[in-house]
Design an enzyme around this catalytic site. Structure first.
Site, PDB file in Angstrom:
ATOM      1  N   TYR A  49     109.291 -68.462 157.482  1.00 32.41           N
ATOM      2  CA  TYR A  49     107.985 -68.988 157.061  1.00 32.41           C
ATOM      3  C   TYR A  49     107.799 -68.621 155.599  1.00 32.41           C
ATOM      4  O   TYR A  49     108.011 -67.467 155.204  1.00 32.41           O
ATOM      5  CB  TYR A  49     106.882 -68.355 157.919  1.00 32.41           C
ATOM      6  N   ASP A  63     112.718 -65.370 149.276  1.00 29.60           N
ATOM      7  CA  ASP A  63     111.294 -65.151 149.516  1.00 29.60           C
ATOM      8  C   ASP A  63     111.138 -63.682 149.914  1.00 29.60           C
ATOM      9  O   ASP A  63     111.379 -63.307 151.064  1.00 29.60           O
ATOM     10  CB  ASP A  63     110.796 -66.091 150.613  1.00 29.60           C
ATOM     11  N   LYS A 107     102.002 -59.650 148.709  1.00 29.95           N
ATOM     12  CA  LYS A 107     101.692 -58.487 149.557  1.00 29.95           C
ATOM     13  C   LYS A 107     101.654 -57.170 148.772  1.00 29.95           C
ATOM     14  O   LYS A 107     100.651 -56.868 148.136  1.00 29.95           O
ATOM     15  CB  LYS A 107     102.655 -58.437 150.748  1.00 29.95           C
TER      16      LYS A 107
HETATM   17  N1  HOZ Z   1     101.071 -65.417 157.672  1.00 31.58           N
HETATM   18  C1  HOZ Z   1     100.719 -64.090 158.039  1.00 31.58           C
HETATM   19  C2  HOZ Z   1     101.755 -63.461 158.886  1.00 31.58           C
HETATM   20  N2  HOZ Z   1     103.081 -63.720 158.558  1.00 31.58           N
HETATM   21  C3  HOZ Z   1      99.422 -64.050 158.793  1.00 31.58           C
HETATM   22  C4  HOZ Z   1      98.302 -63.778 157.907  1.00 31.58           C
HETATM   23  C5  HOZ Z   1      96.988 -63.578 158.646  1.00 31.58           C
HETATM   24  O1  HOZ Z   1      96.742 -64.191 159.672  1.00 31.58           O
HETATM   25  O2  HOZ Z   1      96.200 -62.783 158.169  1.00 31.58           O
END
Ligand code: HOZ
Length: 434
Positions: free
Chosen positions: A150, A244, A272
């Site tokens: 992802y 990534d 992050k």
């Molecule tokens: N895309 C995030 C986890 N891989 C989730 C972010 C969220 O729901 O805060």
């Protein structure tokens, strides 16, 4: 006493009932809605160190860590002190500031393949910008991504994606133009021959984008030599390699997965940890490549809040603290002990699990087979994960509310907290089979 799966707590239940009338699914990002595990999401009032406290006053040991950023723990005193001072100097300038230069120096010194960097506001923005750069430089359109990886919610990347896309079973999101989806080719992770076949069929691939350690189908490490093959195949075929490292950057090592595995991608995306818990993203590469970005070059990308002084402050304090490499050694030890403890507890309870881990990222899969790609990750028993998740929550441990996410250990997870977690896991696993 175990709480019922649907007992979110009186105040969380009440807030969620209001939220579903106001926000799609009651949330601002899908996975946190608990659809992957059932029940009501906890509304969090505050967080400190390794714990979060919900609006009903229940405190949890947190292994989500805001999905990765909180490597130093929540409300780290040094980060908070720096932010408090920065707040008084103003929250956004829309003009260059000194902190942007300092964080760029910090990132460039740490991440082996980055010589020049552009700050943005999220990981999604970083990956979207990185693929525009790759397409702009190569003059090619197609992308290769890996099933279960992802890279945020950009159109070209929402194809056979992991994270919430996998959790909710939405492999092809409506709203993504077919022409764009068609220009994204997917390959199984950890299968160099499949990638070789793709390059043999398609001559116009601009970039290969990969999570070098996958976090978004749960934690899945690369097999020995796999990233090397991806690097060589991309180079040989004139495609740029994008790592990534939104999750892995400053996480699996100070210099990210590229340092750990000694592979240099052409473009790296970050997010992050580099924002220390504030919204941020970044992408970088060689000076030659990055000078194609406006205003140095013609490839356009911009942002009102890019380089925001608050995000730069929190990020800078965090990255400077992470110069102390003993933090990574301690994370390795505590994470290894935690994962061994969970595996032993599972065996004792007669529950088949496989725990994958790289540094302080891990996932316990409810399966008896090695998890090396999306096909094997998807074989894990999600109902059992849901029961484990709720068992842990009732024990006061907050894991990701989906089998297809990584857990994160931080510097605030002390030995005592790790022991409490292992004991909680033993109790939670003892009821997973019922
Ligand atoms: N895309 C995030 C986890 N891989 C989730 C972010 C969220 O729901 O805060």
């Amino acid at each position: 006493m175990l709480l019922s799966q649907h007992d979110g707590g009186e105040r969380s239940d009440e807030l969620f009932a209001r939220a579903v009338e106001l926000l799609p699914g009651g949330v601002n990002s899908p996975v946190r809605a608990f659809r992957g595990v059932g029940g009501t999401p906890r509304f969090i009032r505050s967080a400190s160190g390794a714990t979060m406290t919900d609006v009903d006053g229940r405190t949890y040991i947190d292994y989500v860590g805001s999905w990765g950023p909180m490597i130093l723990g929540h409300a780290d005193p040094e980060v908070i002190a720096a932010l408090s001072e920065a707040l008084l100097r103003g929250t956004s300038f829309g003009a260059p500031n000194e902190l942007e230069v300092e964080i760029a120096e910090e990132i460039i010194a740490a991440v082996p393949s980055i010589e020049m960097v552009r700050m943005v506001n999220s990981g999604t923005e970083a990956t979207m910008s990185a693929i525009r750069l790759a397409r702009g430089v190569t003059g090619r359109t197609k992308l290769v991504k890996f099933e279960g990886c992802y890279h945020g919610h950009g159109d070209s990347l929402l194809v056979k994606a992991g994270s919430g896309v996998a959790t909710l079973g939405l492999p092809d999101s409506p709203g993504v133009p077919a022409a764009l989806a068609e220009s994204t080719i997917t390959a199984p992770f950890n299968d160099a021959e499949a990638l070789e076949r793709i390059f043999a069929r398609h001559r116009d691939i601009a970039a290969v984008i990969i999570e070098p350690v996958v976090g978004n189908m749960g934690c899945v490490p690369p097999n020995d030599g796999y990233l090397q093959s991806v690097r060589e195949l991309s180079r040989r075929n004139g495609a740029l390699l994008i790592f990534d490292e939104v999750m892995t950057g400053f996480r699996v090592a100070r210099g990210g997965a590229q340092e750990l595995y000694d592979i240099h991608p052409d473009i790296t995306t970050l997010g992050k940890i580099i924002g220390g818990g504030l919204p941020v993203g970044a992408y970088g590469g060689s000076k030659e490549l990055m000078r194609h970005i406006a205003p140095a070059g013609p490839i356009y990308q911009a942002g009102t809040l890019s380089g925001n002084p608050l995000a730069m402050t929190a990020g800078l304090v965090t990255l400077r603290r992470l110069r102390d490499l003993s933090i990574y050694e301690r994370l390795e030890q505590s994470s290894a002990r935690l994962c061994e403890g969970i595996s032993k507890a599972a065996s004792a309870a007669g529950v088949q699990t496989i725990t994958n881990r790289v540094g302080s990222m891990f996932t316990t899969f409810f399966t008896d087979q090695r998890v090396v790609d999306w096909t094997t990750a998807n074989r894990s028993n999600r109902d059992m994960y849901g029961r484990f998740f709720h068992g842990m929550l009732a024990e006061g441990v907050y894991l990701a509310p989906s089998q297809f996410e990584a857990a994160f250990v931080g510097a605030a997870h002390t030995d005592e907290i790790i022991d409490r977690t292992i004991n909680a896991a033993a109790r939670a696993l003892s009821i997973v089979n019922f």
